[in-house]
Design a protein around this motif. Structure first.
Motif, PDB file in Angstrom:
ATOM      1  N   UNK A  39      32.147  57.295  46.525  1.00  8.51           N
ATOM      2  CA  UNK A  39      32.547  56.141  47.501  1.00  8.51           C
ATOM      3  C   UNK A  39      32.150  56.688  48.967  1.00  8.51           C
ATOM      4  N   UNK A  40      31.835  57.953  49.371  1.00  7.09           N
ATOM      5  CA  UNK A  40      31.310  58.278  50.778  1.00  7.09           C
ATOM      6  C   UNK A  40      29.872  57.802  50.699  1.00  7.09           C
ATOM      7  N   UNK A  41      29.099  57.914  49.551  1.00  5.97           N
ATOM      8  CA  UNK A  41      27.737  57.459  49.817  1.00  5.97           C
ATOM      9  C   UNK A  41      27.624  56.122  49.963  1.00  5.97           C
ATOM     10  N   UNK A  42      28.501  55.344  49.489  1.00  6.33           N
ATOM     11  CA  UNK A  42      28.412  53.754  49.432  1.00  6.33           C
ATOM     12  C   UNK A  42      28.907  53.465  50.973  1.00  6.33           C
ATOM     13  N   UNK A  43      29.723  54.208  51.731  1.00  8.53           N
ATOM     14  CA  UNK A  43      30.225  54.073  52.946  1.00  8.53           C
ATOM     15  C   UNK A  43      28.879  54.271  53.974  1.00  8.53           C
ATOM     16  N   UNK A  44      28.202  55.324  53.911  1.00 13.72           N
ATOM     17  CA  UNK A  44      26.982  55.359  54.595  1.00 13.72           C
ATOM     18  C   UNK A  44      26.013  54.220  54.088  1.00 13.72           C
ATOM     19  N   UNK A  45      25.756  53.883  53.176  1.00  4.09           N
ATOM     20  CA  UNK A  45      24.926  52.937  52.593  1.00  4.09           C
ATOM     21  C   UNK A  45      25.185  51.338  53.263  1.00  4.09           C
ATOM     22  N   UNK A  46      26.537  51.009  53.029  1.00  5.37           N
ATOM     23  CA  UNK A  46      26.734  49.768  53.488  1.00  5.37           C
ATOM     24  C   UNK A  46      27.111  49.707  55.098  1.00  5.37           C
ATOM     25  N   UNK A  61      37.050  52.654  62.051  1.00  5.80           N
ATOM     26  CA  UNK A  61      35.953  53.581  62.723  1.00  5.80           C
ATOM     27  C   UNK A  61      37.028  54.847  62.746  1.00  5.80           C
ATOM     28  N   UNK A  62      37.545  55.303  61.793  1.00  7.81           N
ATOM     29  CA  UNK A  62      38.451  56.478  61.923  1.00  7.81           C
ATOM     30  C   UNK A  62      37.378  57.779  61.740  1.00  7.81           C
ATOM     31  N   UNK A  63      36.147  57.430  61.361  1.00  3.64           N
ATOM     32  CA  UNK A  63      34.945  58.617  61.149  1.00  3.64           C
ATOM     33  C   UNK A  63      34.083  58.389  62.345  1.00  3.64           C
ATOM     34  N   UNK A  64      34.555  57.545  63.096  1.00  9.37           N
ATOM     35  CA  UNK A  64      33.416  56.928  64.367  1.00  9.37           C
ATOM     36  C   UNK A  64      32.785  55.932  63.901  1.00  9.37           C
ATOM     37  N   UNK A  65      31.681  55.510  64.750  1.00  9.25           N
ATOM     38  CA  UNK A  65      31.005  54.237  64.414  1.00  9.25           C
ATOM     39  C   UNK A  65      30.263  54.463  63.000  1.00  9.25           C
ATOM     40  N   UNK A  66      30.027  55.637  62.542  1.00 13.38           N
ATOM     41  CA  UNK A  66      29.205  55.694  61.302  1.00 13.38           C
ATOM     42  C   UNK A  66      29.437  57.010  60.464  1.00 13.38           C
ATOM     43  N   UNK A  67      30.139  56.696  59.255  1.00 12.80           N
ATOM     44  CA  UNK A  67      30.025  55.620  58.768  1.00 12.80           C
ATOM     45  C   UNK A  67      31.293  54.886  58.971  1.00 12.80           C
ATOM     46  N   UNK A  68      31.286  53.493  58.545  1.00 10.28           N
ATOM     47  CA  UNK A  68      32.635  52.619  58.748  1.00 10.28           C
ATOM     48  C   UNK A  68      33.488  52.839  57.438  1.00 10.28           C
ATOM     49  N   UNK A  69      34.663  52.662  57.653  1.00  7.90           N
ATOM     50  CA  UNK A  69      35.638  52.836  56.461  1.00  7.90           C
ATOM     51  C   UNK A  69      35.574  51.547  55.660  1.00  7.90           C
ATOM     52  N   UNK A  70      35.491  51.697  54.231  1.00  9.52           N
ATOM     53  CA  UNK A  70      35.232  50.672  53.177  1.00  9.52           C
ATOM     54  C   UNK A  70      36.626  49.973  52.984  1.00  9.52           C
ATOM     55  N   UNK A  71      36.550  48.688  52.840  1.00  7.96           N
ATOM     56  CA  UNK A  71      37.702  47.972  52.466  1.00  7.96           C
ATOM     57  C   UNK A  71      38.747  48.197  53.203  1.00  7.96           C
ATOM     58  N   UNK A  72      38.571  48.052  54.650  1.00 10.52           N
ATOM     59  CA  UNK A  72      39.800  48.155  55.599  1.00 10.52           C
ATOM     60  C   UNK A  72      40.378  46.807  55.894  1.00 10.52           C
ATOM     61  N   UNK A  73      41.647  46.651  55.863  1.00  9.84           N
ATOM     62  CA  UNK A  73      42.385  45.456  56.274  1.00  9.84           C
ATOM     63  C   UNK A  73      42.458  45.195  57.660  1.00  9.84           C
ATOM     64  N   UNK A  74      42.116  44.175  58.199  1.00 13.79           N
ATOM     65  CA  UNK A  74      41.779  43.984  59.743  1.00 13.79           C
ATOM     66  C   UNK A  74      42.832  42.738  60.088  1.00 13.79           C
TER      67      UNK A  74
END
Length: 243
Positions: free
Chosen positions: A1-8, A198-211
């Motif tokens: 999942x973390x790899x997809x997070x960086x890629x996306x 943005x819990x890890x900062x600007x990169x990577x963004x958290x995947x699947x977040x409800x806004x």
């Protein structure tokens, strides 16, 4: 999942940068050909694309309460502040009310599209180290929204909360807007999810977040003690965030 997070996230930031570059040129052209109204349409579209482009990282976006916004009067939008991603939903959600911002002056230069819009769109660029200059700029913004029946967005925490925990709301900026826009209604806005995005900062963004962006019932500030009113708005936003 973390790899997809960086890629996306990389794909989104490329998308983000390209949009800013393209719409900077579009804004300049629109401003030259059609002035404020045409340029505003470009700004609205840009912020729609920036916001819903977060679908690239699986973000799910929800607006509530915007159908009940007051009409034909200035609005003072008072919200919590979680990240730089707070801006596009305010521009898009309040687009019929021409939102302007109280922003630190450093953002008025060097950022394609964003700096140009702040300088040419009627927002207040404040020097946070210069209280007098800040109050003068905010008062100028208040007079502008009073005249045009526009809206002004202010983050009374003063800075964004990286954890999402609401900080203490400061009242002077709100007071200055109320004083110079006496017919304005206050709309508390609850922003939820951008701190998780943005819990890890600007990169990577958290995947699947409800806004979610929830405009609460408008408040008439006439006759109210501003300190008490500011504390009440803070408490309403905390309650919605279950803090």
């Amino acid at each position: 999942m973390i790899i997809f997070s960086y890629l996306l996230s990389a794909i989104y930031w490329i998308y983000f940068g390209v949009l800013l570059a393209i719409f900077h040129v579009i804004q300049v052209i629109c401003n030259a050909l059609g002035g404020y109204q045409l340029r505003k349409k470009a700004v609205d579209l840009l912020n729609y694309l920036l916001l819903y482009g977060l679908g690239i990282v699986g973000a799910r976006i929800r607006f509530t309460g915007f159908q009940d916004l007051p009409q034909n009067c200035p609005l003072i939008i008072v919200s919590n502040h979680q990240s730089t991603f707070d801006i596009p939903p305010i521009v898009w959600g309040f687009r019929k009310h021409h939102p302007k911002f109280v922003s630190k002056k450093e953002l008025g230069k060097g950022i394609p599209s964003i700096s140009y819009n702040l300088r040419h769109g009627g927002s207040a660029l404040i020097d946070r180290k210069n209280g007098r200059q800040s109050m003068m700029e905010i008062a100028k913004l208040g007079r502008h929204i009073e005249k045009e029946k526009y809206s002004a967005s202010i983050f009374p925490e003063g800075t964004r909360s990286k954890t999402g925990t609401v900080g203490k709301f400061q009242h002077p900026g709100i007071a200055a807007l109320i004083k110079t826009a006496p017919s304005a209604m206050i709309v508390p806005l609850v922003i939820d999810g951008n701190s998780r995005l943005t819990k890890r900062g600007s990169y990577p963004l958290q995947i699947g977040t409800k806004l979610s962006f929830n405009a609460l019932a408008a408040i008439n500030p006439k006759g109210r003690d501003i300190k008490e009113l500011t504390a009440e708005i803070e408490e309403k936003i905390r309650e919605k965030l279950e803090q």
